[in-house]
Motif scaffolding. Structure first.
Motif, PDB file in Angstrom:
ATOM      1  N   PRO A  61     -49.703  53.644  12.419  1.00 34.07           N
ATOM      2  CA  PRO A  61     -49.708  54.399  11.164  1.00 34.07           C
ATOM      3  C   PRO A  61     -49.172  55.799  11.306  1.00 34.07           C
ATOM      4  CG  PRO A  61     -51.896  54.371  12.099  1.00 34.07           C
ATOM      5  CD  PRO A  61     -51.050  53.448  12.942  1.00 34.07           C
ATOM      6  N   ASP A  62     -48.929  56.260  12.543  1.00 34.34           N
ATOM      7  CA  ASP A  62     -48.468  57.627  12.752  1.00 34.34           C
ATOM      8  C   ASP A  62     -46.964  57.762  12.693  1.00 34.34           C
ATOM      9  OD1 ASP A  62     -51.026  58.535  13.093  1.00 34.34           O
ATOM     10  OD2 ASP A  62     -51.023  58.121  15.232  1.00 34.34           O
ATOM     11  N   TYR A  63     -46.240  56.639  12.684  1.00 38.25           N
ATOM     12  CA  TYR A  63     -44.787  56.741  12.686  1.00 38.25           C
ATOM     13  C   TYR A  63     -44.277  57.081  11.287  1.00 38.25           C
ATOM     14  CZ  TYR A  63     -40.113  56.010  14.315  1.00 38.25           C
ATOM     15  OH  TYR A  63     -38.815  56.200  14.659  1.00 38.25           O
ATOM     16  N   LEU A  64     -43.137  57.730  11.237  1.00 41.55           N
ATOM     17  CA  LEU A  64     -42.643  58.265   9.977  1.00 41.55           C
ATOM     18  C   LEU A  64     -42.107  57.217   9.026  1.00 41.55           C
ATOM     19  CD1 LEU A  64     -40.661  61.399  11.093  1.00 41.55           C
ATOM     20  CD2 LEU A  64     -42.532  61.328   9.476  1.00 41.55           C
ATOM     21  N   ASP A  85     -56.370  68.623   8.561  1.00 42.37           N
ATOM     22  CA  ASP A  85     -56.459  69.437   7.351  1.00 42.37           C
ATOM     23  C   ASP A  85     -55.380  70.514   7.283  1.00 42.37           C
ATOM     24  OD1 ASP A  85     -58.702  68.044   6.523  1.00 42.37           O
ATOM     25  OD2 ASP A  85     -60.104  69.436   7.481  1.00 42.37           O
ATOM     26  N   ASP A  86     -54.468  70.550   8.249  1.00 45.63           N
ATOM     27  CA  ASP A  86     -53.389  71.534   8.261  1.00 45.63           C
ATOM     28  C   ASP A  86     -52.503  71.412   7.025  1.00 45.63           C
ATOM     29  OD1 ASP A  86     -54.172  72.492  10.705  1.00 45.63           O
ATOM     30  OD2 ASP A  86     -52.465  71.680  11.816  1.00 45.63           O
ATOM     31  N   TRP A  87     -51.817  72.525   6.724  1.00 42.60           N
ATOM     32  CA  TRP A  87     -50.701  72.443   5.791  1.00 42.60           C
ATOM     33  C   TRP A  87     -49.554  71.720   6.494  1.00 42.60           C
ATOM     34  CZ3 TRP A  87     -50.596  74.088   0.726  1.00 42.60           C
ATOM     35  CH2 TRP A  87     -51.730  74.766   0.290  1.00 42.60           C
ATOM     36  N   PRO A  88     -48.685  71.064   5.747  1.00 41.28           N
ATOM     37  CA  PRO A  88     -47.630  70.270   6.389  1.00 41.28           C
ATOM     38  C   PRO A  88     -46.505  71.122   6.953  1.00 41.28           C
ATOM     39  CG  PRO A  88     -47.419  70.139   4.004  1.00 41.28           C
ATOM     40  CD  PRO A  88     -48.711  70.881   4.279  1.00 41.28           C
ATOM     41  N   LEU A 133     -50.849  65.875   4.275  1.00 38.03           N
ATOM     42  CA  LEU A 133     -50.032  64.819   3.671  1.00 38.03           C
ATOM     43  C   LEU A 133     -50.345  63.446   4.261  1.00 38.03           C
ATOM     44  CD1 LEU A 133     -46.462  66.406   3.332  1.00 38.03           C
ATOM     45  CD2 LEU A 133     -48.236  66.159   1.572  1.00 38.03           C
ATOM     46  N   GLY A 134     -51.000  63.426   5.401  1.00 36.10           N
ATOM     47  CA  GLY A 134     -51.360  62.158   6.026  1.00 36.10           C
ATOM     48  C   GLY A 134     -50.444  61.818   7.189  1.00 36.10           C
ATOM     49  N   PRO A 135     -50.934  61.036   8.141  1.00 34.70           N
ATOM     50  CA  PRO A 135     -50.201  60.792   9.394  1.00 34.70           C
ATOM     51  C   PRO A 135     -48.912  60.027   9.248  1.00 34.70           C
ATOM     52  CG  PRO A 135     -52.148  59.389   9.243  1.00 34.70           C
ATOM     53  CD  PRO A 135     -52.265  60.380   8.137  1.00 34.70           C
ATOM     54  N   VAL A 136     -48.697  59.386   8.112  1.00 38.00           N
ATOM     55  CA  VAL A 136     -47.451  58.640   7.944  1.00 38.00           C
ATOM     56  C   VAL A 136     -46.231  59.554   7.994  1.00 38.00           C
ATOM     57  CG1 VAL A 136     -47.407  58.749   5.428  1.00 38.00           C
ATOM     58  CG2 VAL A 136     -46.357  56.806   6.594  1.00 38.00           C
ATOM     59  N   TYR A 137     -46.413  60.853   7.716  1.00 42.56           N
ATOM     60  CA  TYR A 137     -45.297  61.790   7.707  1.00 42.56           C
ATOM     61  C   TYR A 137     -45.221  62.634   8.975  1.00 42.56           C
ATOM     62  CZ  TYR A 137     -45.216  60.393   2.853  1.00 42.56           C
ATOM     63  OH  TYR A 137     -45.163  59.642   1.706  1.00 42.56           O
ATOM     64  N   GLU A 189     -50.835  69.914  22.518  1.00 45.39           N
ATOM     65  CA  GLU A 189     -51.868  69.020  22.046  1.00 45.39           C
ATOM     66  C   GLU A 189     -52.820  69.684  21.058  1.00 45.39           C
ATOM     67  OE1 GLU A 189     -51.127  66.202  22.870  1.00 45.39           O
ATOM     68  OE2 GLU A 189     -49.923  66.515  24.667  1.00 45.39           O
ATOM     69  N   GLU A 190     -52.923  71.016  21.091  1.00 45.16           N
ATOM     70  CA  GLU A 190     -53.925  71.699  20.278  1.00 45.16           C
ATOM     71  C   GLU A 190     -53.346  72.535  19.148  1.00 45.16           C
ATOM     72  OE1 GLU A 190     -57.401  73.278  22.708  1.00 45.16           O
ATOM     73  OE2 GLU A 190     -55.782  73.273  24.194  1.00 45.16           O
ATOM     74  N   SER A 191     -52.102  72.910  19.237  1.00 48.05           N
ATOM     75  CA  SER A 191     -51.539  73.822  18.247  1.00 48.05           C
ATOM     76  C   SER A 191     -51.429  73.169  16.882  1.00 48.05           C
ATOM     77  CB  SER A 191     -50.169  74.318  18.695  1.00 48.05           C
ATOM     78  OG  SER A 191     -50.292  75.219  19.760  1.00 48.05           O
ATOM     79  N   HIS A 192     -51.712  73.955  15.873  1.00 45.48           N
ATOM     80  CA  HIS A 192     -51.658  73.482  14.500  1.00 45.48           C
ATOM     81  C   HIS A 192     -50.245  73.634  13.932  1.00 45.48           C
ATOM     82  CE1 HIS A 192     -56.104  73.194  13.826  1.00 45.48           C
ATOM     83  NE2 HIS A 192     -56.090  73.980  14.886  1.00 45.48           N
ATOM     84  N   GLY A 193     -49.993  72.927  12.841  1.00 46.47           N
ATOM     85  CA  GLY A 193     -48.753  73.099  12.105  1.00 46.47           C
ATOM     86  C   GLY A 193     -47.582  72.280  12.595  1.00 46.47           C
ATOM     87  N   GLN A 194     -47.807  71.389  13.555  1.00 42.16           N
ATOM     88  CA  GLN A 194     -46.700  70.593  14.082  1.00 42.16           C
ATOM     89  C   GLN A 194     -46.425  69.346  13.252  1.00 42.16           C
ATOM     90  OE1 GLN A 194     -47.244  69.730  18.318  1.00 42.16           O
ATOM     91  NE2 GLN A 194     -48.818  71.288  18.331  1.00 42.16           N
ATOM     92  N   GLY A 195     -47.443  68.858  12.552  1.00 39.32           N
ATOM     93  CA  GLY A 195     -47.316  67.570  11.891  1.00 39.32           C
ATOM     94  C   GLY A 195     -47.478  67.632  10.385  1.00 39.32           C
ATOM     95  N   ALA A 196     -47.908  66.511   9.824  1.00 36.38           N
ATOM     96  CA  ALA A 196     -47.991  66.369   8.379  1.00 36.38           C
ATOM     97  C   ALA A 196     -49.288  66.902   7.796  1.00 36.38           C
ATOM     98  CB  ALA A 196     -47.823  64.897   7.995  1.00 36.38           C
TER      99      ALA A 196
END
Length: 462
Positions: free
Chosen positions: A30-33, A137-140, A185-189, A175-182
């Motif tokens: 489910p983590d793939y784009l 809970d990060d912003w995308p 918006l959810g892990p799909v992105y 591994e810990e830094s925020h703001g790298q992912g979705a």
């Protein structure tokens, strides 16, 4: 979906299993784009973006914003050199970029109050301060937003992160830094993350080199393989079920597409080109980013790699050895790779449609040896964390070349004019990519949110 499209006879069962998410690139299924929404209308000039992210925080006064008239304890050890822009000088250890300064826009008044690597990274990569709570809970990230808006086409993912792993290296921020992912918006992105070392002779991304041929036994085994994948889907949370099938298809199409595989094959580049970027992790990652953008990926982030050095400062986090490390292992590598990227994008007619962002999450203290509350301290030859002023560099994508926006004070301690926040930078990045910064997005509970509240830096746009 027609079976004929899902199953490619050129792909062996082993590779198809990998495409299902069991081991592809280290990401769960489910983590793939995927980019499920219809593509948004575009208004900006840039079609794509490369973010060169300098983990740790480069010293502004020892790179792009030298203070030659300040006392030694502020000025540091380096001299300055002229650039292709009359009156503009930069650090002596950026000679190739100095020659190409007519293509660069230096924002010397970046500012925020954060001296924490993990949360400051979120601010620079999203335009929003990091919320309290988990990374979910990060912003995308910029790339996740483009994925959500349906950017990109074909088998290649819309958002890729280059993060080379160094065996037995120093701890990574990755591994810990925020703001790298979705984030919300959810892990799909989330991005397709490449941990492989692009400078390695056996560099591969998810073992995309396939063997031809598929015998009857392998054909007969397809049903069992699908059953196995379906069992994975059944174990997922309800919110991820719709993503699972699309991600499985997207991952399989990436494996099955010769054009997609070719984008990851650096051996297709002449050795002279590879050497111009530098035969090191960062240089080859930047080259990989250029190949991905050229193949149609909308956004690639190249994170400065862990160089494997222990017991000294790592990345650009120069609490000690500031001048030694900038002179030997930091400035020369970025100077070579960034300048080669500018040359290649220009030669291919891509620079005007590709926005390049070079930045760290913060800068360094005005004084050598200065420690600050919340930082990690500084040795006699180092500089501590400092977010109150630093420099971000832009190129291409409709940004004016040969420009300097804003200024720091005489000690590179505070903005002297035109203070520019990460929110303003984000608004400018989005605007350049044709995304309205005030776009409404929704979190996983369906609550409406405004993408960015910064102001577009119109003074730097051509």
């Amino acid at each position: 979906m027609p079976t004929a499209r899902f199953f490619n006879p050129a792909v062996r069962r082993r590779e198809f299993l990998r495409a299902g998410g069991l081991s592809l690139f280290g990401l769960g299924l489910p983590d793939y784009l995927r980019a499920a929404d219809k593509p948004s209308p575009r208004r900006g000039r840039a079609k794509s973006c490369i973010v060169l992210f300098m983990w740790g925080g480069p010293a502004q006064q020892d790179t792009w914003d030298p203070k030659p008239d300040a006392p030694d304890v502020y000025r540091g050890e380096f001299g300055t050199i002229p650039t292709a822009v009359p009156g503009l000088r930069v650090c002596e250890h950026l000679p190739e970029l100095a020659k190409r300064a007519d293509k660069l826009c230096l924002i010397r008044s970046m500012t925020h109050p954060d001296v924490n690597h993990l949360t400051a990274t979120h601010h620079l990569l999203t335009g929003r301060a990091a919320p309290a709570g988990p990374i979910a809970d990060d912003w995308p990230n910029y790339g996740a937003v483009l994925a959500k808006l349906g950017r990109g086409a074909g088998a290649l993912p819309p958002y890729v992160s280059m993060m080379p792993v160094v065996p037995d290296g120093a701890p990574r921020f990755v591994e810990e830094s925020h703001g790298q992912g979705a984030g919300l918006l959810g892990p799909v992105y989330n991005p397709m993350r490449i941990d492989a070392d692009a400078s390695s002779p056996d560099y591969k991304v998810g073992e995309l080199t396939l063997s031809a041929g598929l015998d009857a036994d392998r054909v007969g085994g397809r049903r069992g393989l699908l059953d196995s994948l379906d069992r994975q889907v059944q174990r997922m949370a309800a919110a991820e079920l719709d993503a699972a099938e699309a991600n499985r298809r997207r991952a399989f199409e990436l494996i099955a597409s010769p054009a997609a595989r070719a984008a990851f094959d650096l051996t297709r580049e002449p050795m002279a080109v590879r050497e111009r970027y530098g035969m090191n992790r960062h240089g080859q990652s930047v080259l990989q980013a250029r190949r991905l953008i050229e193949a149609g990926v909308p956004l690639v982030t190249v994170f400065w790699p862990n160089d494997g050095i222990t017991n000294v400062s790592v990345y650009w986090d120069t609490h000690s050895r500031n001048f030694i490390d900038l002179k030997t292992r930091l400035c020369p590598v970025t100077d070579r790779a960034f300048s080669a990227l500018l040359d290649d994008l220009s030669a291919r007619g891509m620079l005007d449609e590709t926005l390049v962002v070079w930045t760290g999450e913060m800068g360094r203290t005005p004084k050598v040896g200065q420690s600050v509350p919340g930082g990690a301290g500084a040795g006699r030859d180092g500089r501590d964390h400092w977010g109150r002023v630093f420099t971000t560099v832009l190129a291409g994508g409709g940004v004016k070349g040969g420009a300097v926006y804003g200024a720091s004070d005489k000690y590179a301690a505070e903005p002297a004019n035109l203070p520019t926040t990460p929110a303003d930078l984000a608004a400018t990045v989005y605007h350049s990519l044709g995304v309205d910064p005030r776009t409404e997005i929704h979190d996983r509970l369906g609550r409406p949110l405004t993408l960015c509240d910064g102001e577009v830096i119109r003074g730097i746009l051509s």
